[in-house]
Structures are given as structure tokens and as C-alpha cells.
Design a protein around this motif. Sequence first.
Motif, PDB file in Angstrom:
ATOM      1  N   ASN A  19      -4.927   7.138 -38.815  1.00 56.67           N
ATOM      2  CA  ASN A  19      -4.905   5.857 -38.988  1.00 56.67           C
ATOM      3  C   ASN A  19      -5.469   5.750 -40.225  1.00 56.67           C
ATOM      4  O   ASN A  19      -5.948   6.587 -40.993  1.00 56.67           O
ATOM      5  CB  ASN A  19      -5.559   4.965 -37.821  1.00 56.67           C
ATOM      6  N   SER A 153      -1.965  -6.451 -26.099  1.00 53.58           N
ATOM      7  CA  SER A 153      -2.791  -5.698 -27.060  1.00 53.58           C
ATOM      8  C   SER A 153      -3.396  -4.446 -26.387  1.00 53.58           C
ATOM      9  O   SER A 153      -4.395  -4.014 -27.182  1.00 53.58           O
ATOM     10  CB  SER A 153      -4.005  -6.791 -27.308  1.00 53.58           C
ATOM     11  N   ASP A 185      -6.487  -3.566 -41.623  1.00 53.86           N
ATOM     12  CA  ASP A 185      -5.847  -4.922 -41.876  1.00 53.86           C
ATOM     13  C   ASP A 185      -4.487  -4.802 -41.166  1.00 53.86           C
ATOM     14  O   ASP A 185      -3.907  -3.898 -40.438  1.00 53.86           O
ATOM     15  CB  ASP A 185      -5.589  -5.337 -43.200  1.00 53.86           C
ATOM     16  N   GLU A 186      -3.655  -6.031 -41.143  1.00 56.37           N
ATOM     17  CA  GLU A 186      -2.733  -6.017 -40.301  1.00 56.37           C
ATOM     18  C   GLU A 186      -1.343  -5.291 -40.990  1.00 56.37           C
ATOM     19  O   GLU A 186      -0.711  -4.706 -40.330  1.00 56.37           O
ATOM     20  CB  GLU A 186      -1.848  -7.808 -40.523  1.00 56.37           C
ATOM     21  N   ASP A 187      -1.439  -4.821 -42.249  1.00 54.89           N
ATOM     22  CA  ASP A 187      -0.584  -4.202 -42.692  1.00 54.89           C
ATOM     23  C   ASP A 187      -0.586  -2.553 -42.257  1.00 54.89           C
ATOM     24  O   ASP A 187       0.403  -2.023 -41.915  1.00 54.89           O
ATOM     25  CB  ASP A 187      -0.482  -4.183 -44.272  1.00 54.89           C
ATOM     26  N   TRP A 189      -2.200  -1.726 -39.563  1.00 52.65           N
ATOM     27  CA  TRP A 189      -1.636  -1.771 -38.234  1.00 52.65           C
ATOM     28  C   TRP A 189      -0.238  -1.534 -38.078  1.00 52.65           C
ATOM     29  O   TRP A 189       0.147  -0.757 -37.171  1.00 52.65           O
ATOM     30  CB  TRP A 189      -2.145  -3.027 -37.369  1.00 52.65           C
ATOM     31  N   ASP A 190       0.524  -2.138 -38.909  1.00 53.73           N
ATOM     32  CA  ASP A 190       1.832  -2.108 -38.803  1.00 53.73           C
ATOM     33  C   ASP A 190       2.482  -0.627 -39.172  1.00 53.73           C
ATOM     34  O   ASP A 190       3.280  -0.085 -38.424  1.00 53.73           O
ATOM     35  CB  ASP A 190       2.436  -2.873 -39.923  1.00 53.73           C
ATOM     36  N   HIS A 227       3.443  -6.203 -30.211  1.00 53.79           N
ATOM     37  CA  HIS A 227       2.745  -5.802 -31.419  1.00 53.79           C
ATOM     38  C   HIS A 227       2.781  -7.125 -32.320  1.00 53.79           C
ATOM     39  O   HIS A 227       1.767  -7.864 -32.730  1.00 53.79           O
ATOM     40  CB  HIS A 227       3.076  -4.788 -32.272  1.00 53.79           C
ATOM     41  N   VAL A 228       3.885  -7.815 -32.728  1.00 56.66           N
ATOM     42  CA  VAL A 228       3.852  -8.804 -33.437  1.00 56.66           C
ATOM     43  C   VAL A 228       3.488 -10.378 -32.710  1.00 56.66           C
ATOM     44  O   VAL A 228       3.025 -10.859 -33.512  1.00 56.66           O
ATOM     45  CB  VAL A 228       5.545  -9.036 -34.142  1.00 56.66           C
ATOM     46  N   GLY A 231      -0.806  -7.969 -30.369  1.00 51.82           N
ATOM     47  CA  GLY A 231      -1.853  -6.806 -30.784  1.00 51.82           C
ATOM     48  C   GLY A 231      -2.179  -7.181 -32.463  1.00 51.82           C
ATOM     49  O   GLY A 231      -3.123  -6.976 -32.858  1.00 51.82           O
ATOM     50  N   ARG A 232      -0.937  -7.597 -33.318  1.00 48.58           N
ATOM     51  CA  ARG A 232      -1.207  -8.025 -34.712  1.00 48.58           C
ATOM     52  C   ARG A 232      -2.323  -8.925 -35.032  1.00 48.58           C
ATOM     53  O   ARG A 232      -2.970  -9.046 -35.937  1.00 48.58           O
ATOM     54  CB  ARG A 232       0.238  -8.211 -35.395  1.00 48.58           C
ATOM     55  N   ARG A 233      -2.333  -9.888 -34.084  1.00 50.04           N
ATOM     56  CA  ARG A 233      -3.034 -11.023 -34.183  1.00 50.04           C
ATOM     57  C   ARG A 233      -4.496 -10.687 -33.574  1.00 50.04           C
ATOM     58  O   ARG A 233      -5.517 -11.218 -34.087  1.00 50.04           O
ATOM     59  CB  ARG A 233      -2.357 -12.338 -33.668  1.00 50.04           C
TER      60      ARG A 233
END
Length: 245
Positions: A19, A153, A185-187, A189-190, A227-228, A231-233
Motif C-alpha cells: 500500500n 467496505s 487518501d482516496e487516490d 485507495w484507488d 469500492h466507489v 469503501g472509498r467513502r
Amino acid sequence: MENSGADILAAQGWRIKQNPSAEEGGRALRLPPGATLLDLACGTGEMLCTWSRDHGVTGTGVDISTNHIERARARAVELGVAGNVTFVHGDAAGFVAAEKVDVAACIGATWIGQGVAGTVELLGRSLRPGGLMLIGEPFWREDPPDEAAVRGSHAEQRSDFADLPGLVGSFGELGWDLVEMVLADEDSWDRYVAAQWLTVRTWLDENPGDELAARFREELDTAPLNHVRYGRRYLGWGVFALKKR
């Protein structure tokens, strides 16, 4: 390849060893050359190998997956650090280093101690006085509103994870000071989850007749949307550095 399907499923779970937080955490901790590290549930050894290359760390990784250990050893050779790191095939739950280490870590696998408290206690047995403990753990960024958000999630129930204040507070209750943290951060995670989707799709293309193919096909059908949507949120992730009070 031995247990290929199971190993991919593990990679889809919480063995978060490649990660973005791990690389950034190595820089933030300013580890001195020669520091010794024990990495429990080390996965494919990416953190230990790259920290050895980049920061001069030596140490041991332990993982129950033979596939992960083989890949970790190959990665050590690839990065030119095979003489500085050792990978042990075994159950990380209950593993205690023969000699105390400067850094004891469990990144994304606190089930080995049946939760954060048990993992902190386990890692503490291998840590020298004044040493640094690293815990990687998910947390709720927002309270999930319903069961769909919880399961989307990667949690079985809301109580599987604390929120960030609750997680940080638990470290103090266990007698440890938080001295550094690196949060995804979100990016980031993506980048992490998208790499998993590609891994699963590649495996499906190469193993269409495998008995686990239907299971992974279902995973790929649902994981990106979960995810979108969830999980992302709702789900956060961090590596937390602790020192004993």
C-alpha cells in the motif's frame, strides 16, 4: 502454483503490504541504517524488502502462505537485499523473535492477535525497550449508514473497525503513545484496489477452468462498484507508529 486461488483471495483481503502508506511511512519514521525489523503476516515482503533497500533495515518477515514467502524471497533477490532479510514460513500468531528488535510491525493483519489489543501485546514481546511498533489498521472515515455499506467496505459488522479517534484512543488505553501516522487518501485507495482488480482479471484470463474461477468472477463483478459506492467513502486506512509509555 500451490493454492493459487487462495493466495489471490488473500491479496483481495487485508494483506495490505504494497500500500502507499508503507513507502511513505518508511520515510516519515527516519529509520536508522541497520535497524532490525520483525514483520508479522508480511505477505509478499514488499515493505521489508523496500525498507531494506531504501533505509538499510535488516530483519525477518513471517507469513503462513507458502506462495507469499516464495514471492518475498524472490523480491529480496530482485532488490539485492537477500543477505539482509529472512522470510519464515509459519503462523504469525504467537510468533516471537528470538532476539528483541528495533521495530515490530503488523500491517493490515491484526487478526493474528484477534484484534488490535492482542496484536499490540504480541508485537510487544519481540520489541526492545524504547523500540517502535507499527500497526496498520482500517478505520471508519464515516459511520456506515446500513448493512450494505458495512459489507461493501469489507467488514462483517460495524464493530469490526473503530473510527479514527476511537482507534487512536485505544492505543493510549493500551499504554502506548502515538508518535507518527500515515493515512491513505482516496487516490491511494484507488491505486491499491485497482491493482487487485487487474490481478484477479489476469488470473481469470489464465485460469478459466479453475474451480475457484466462478468465485473470483463474482468478486470482480462486485468489487469495483462496492469500492466507489462504499469503501472509498466510508473506509480509511493508516499505519500508526507507537512507543511504550
